[in-house]
Design a protein around this motif. Structure first.
Motif: not given
Length: 297
Positions: A274-289
Motif C-alpha cells: 500500500n505504498i504509493s509512487s512505486g514503493g514496495l512493502g506496507y504500512f500496517g496497523g495492529y490491534s493487539v490482544q
C-alpha cells in the motif's frame, strides 16, 4: 542482461497427432533500479516503527554486509493520526550481523508524539532519496477476540512430549474482520504463523475452536513435520491481532509467494502493498490482544 531459453511442449499437437514438438522462447531479464522497501507498523499501545531499505536484484549476492548497506538512512518520515503530526527519528541497533537502522518516536519531541490507538486512522509521508511516498492504515477496533487457550496431546504423533495449542475465538457478525497471529515460546521473540492471516468468510458471526500453530522464523530451516507443535513444559504467549484489509492483503500475498518459492507447481503472485509512487512493502496497523498458557510437563 541474462537470456533464459525455455522449451514449451505443444501439448495439443501431441494429443492430436502423437508427434512431439517444442518451441524456444527467449526472455531478457534486465536488471532493475532499486526501489524503496517499507516495513512500517503501529500497534495499539505502542509507538510506530519503520524500516526503510532498497530492493535488491533477483540474482544479487546477499550477505550481512550487503543487507546492512541496503538500509535507507536520512529519510524524513512524518506520521499523522488526524490530530497530531510527528516527525520520526532514526535509530541504530548493532548486532553480530551488522547495524540495523529504523525510525520511531523522537524522544526529544514528545509533545507531538503518540502511540497506536484502536479505531484511529494513520497516514505517513516518507521523503527518501529525493522521492516522496505516502501510505495509510487503520488500527481496527478489537472486535474479534480469543476467549480461551488450552492444549491437548498431539494426535497420531508418537512423540508424547509434543502437544497442540487450541484457541476459542469469537467473530462478530458482519464480514471484514481480518486477523494475524504470532506466538512466543519461553520468552523468545514473537514469530508469525507459517500462514498467519485469516479472514472471516467462513466463520462470520460464530464462536469456533481452532488449532494455533507455532510461529516460525523464516530465516532458519523449518522442520515441516514438527514445526507447528509445542512441547510439554512450554510457556506460550499468543499475540492475536485485528488488522485492516490492506494489511491482510499484503501478508496473504507475501505468504503465498513464500510458499511458492521452489515449488514446481507454484505460480508467482504480485505482492499487494500500500505504498504509493512505486514503493514496495506496507504500512500496517495492529490491534493487539495477548493470551498466555503454561503447558505442564
Amino acid at each position: 542482461m541474462l537470456k533464459v531459453l525455455v522449451k514449451l511442449s505443444c501439448t495439443l499437437a501431441v494429443l492430436l497427432t502423437g508427434l512431439a514438438c517444442e518451441k524456444s522462447v527467449s526472455f531478457d531479464l534486465n536488471g532493475q533500479p532499486p526501489k524503496l522497501v517499507v516495513e512500517g507498523t503501529i500497534e495499539s499501545g505502542r509507538p510506530p516503527v519503520f524500516f526503510l531499505s532498497r530492493s535488491l536484484d533477483y540474482f544479487s549476492e546477499i550477505n550481512p554486509s550487503i543487507l546492512s548497506q541496503s538500509f535507507v538512512r536520512g529519510a524524513e518520515i512524518r506520521l499523522s493520526n488526524g490530530t497530531r503530526t510527528h516527525r520520526l527519528k532514526e535509530y541504530t541497533l548493532t548486532n553480530t550481523a551488522g547495524n540495523i537502522y529504523y525510525y520511531s518516536i523522537d524522544s526529544s519531541d514528545l509533545a507531538t508524539a503518540f502511540i497506536g490507538e484502536p479505531g484511529k486512522n494513520y497516514t505517513v509521508t516518507i521523503l527518501a532519496e529525493g522521492e516522496s511516498y505516502t501510505a495509510s492504515t487503520t488500527i481496527p477496533l478489537h472486535l474479534k477476540t480469543v476467549d480461551s487457550l488450552w492444549w491437548k496431546p498431539s494426535p497420531n504423533n508418537p512423540d508424547t512430549t509434543k502437544v497442540v495449542l487450541m484457541a476459542r475465538v469469537t467473530d462478530p457478525a458482519g464480514f471484514g474482520n481480518y486477523i494475524r497471529f504470532f506466538t512466543s515460546v519461553n520468552g523468545s521473540a514473537f514469530n508469525p504463523g507459517l500462514n498467519s492471516v485469516f479472514d472471516d468468510q467462513i466463520v462470520d458471526g460464530t464462536q469456533y475452536d481452532i488449532e494455533v500453530e507455532q510461529g516460525v522464523d523464516r530465516n532458519t530451516d523449518i522442520d515441516f513435520d514438527n514445526y507447528s507443535f509445542f512441547s510439554r513444559g512450554d510457556t506460550v504467549v499468543l499475540k492475536f491481532t485485528n488488522i485492516d484489509r490492506a494489511t491482510f492483503d499484503f501478508w496473504r500475498t507475501m505468504e503465498y509467494n513464500y510458499g511458492a518459492i521452489g515449488s514446481p507447481f507454484g505460480s508467482p503472485t504480485r505482492v499487494l502493498g500500500n505504498i504509493s509512487s512505486g514503493g514496495l512493502g506496507y504500512f500496517g496497523g495492529y490491534s493487539v490482544q495477548y493470551n498466555s498458557l503454561v503447558i505442564p510437563k
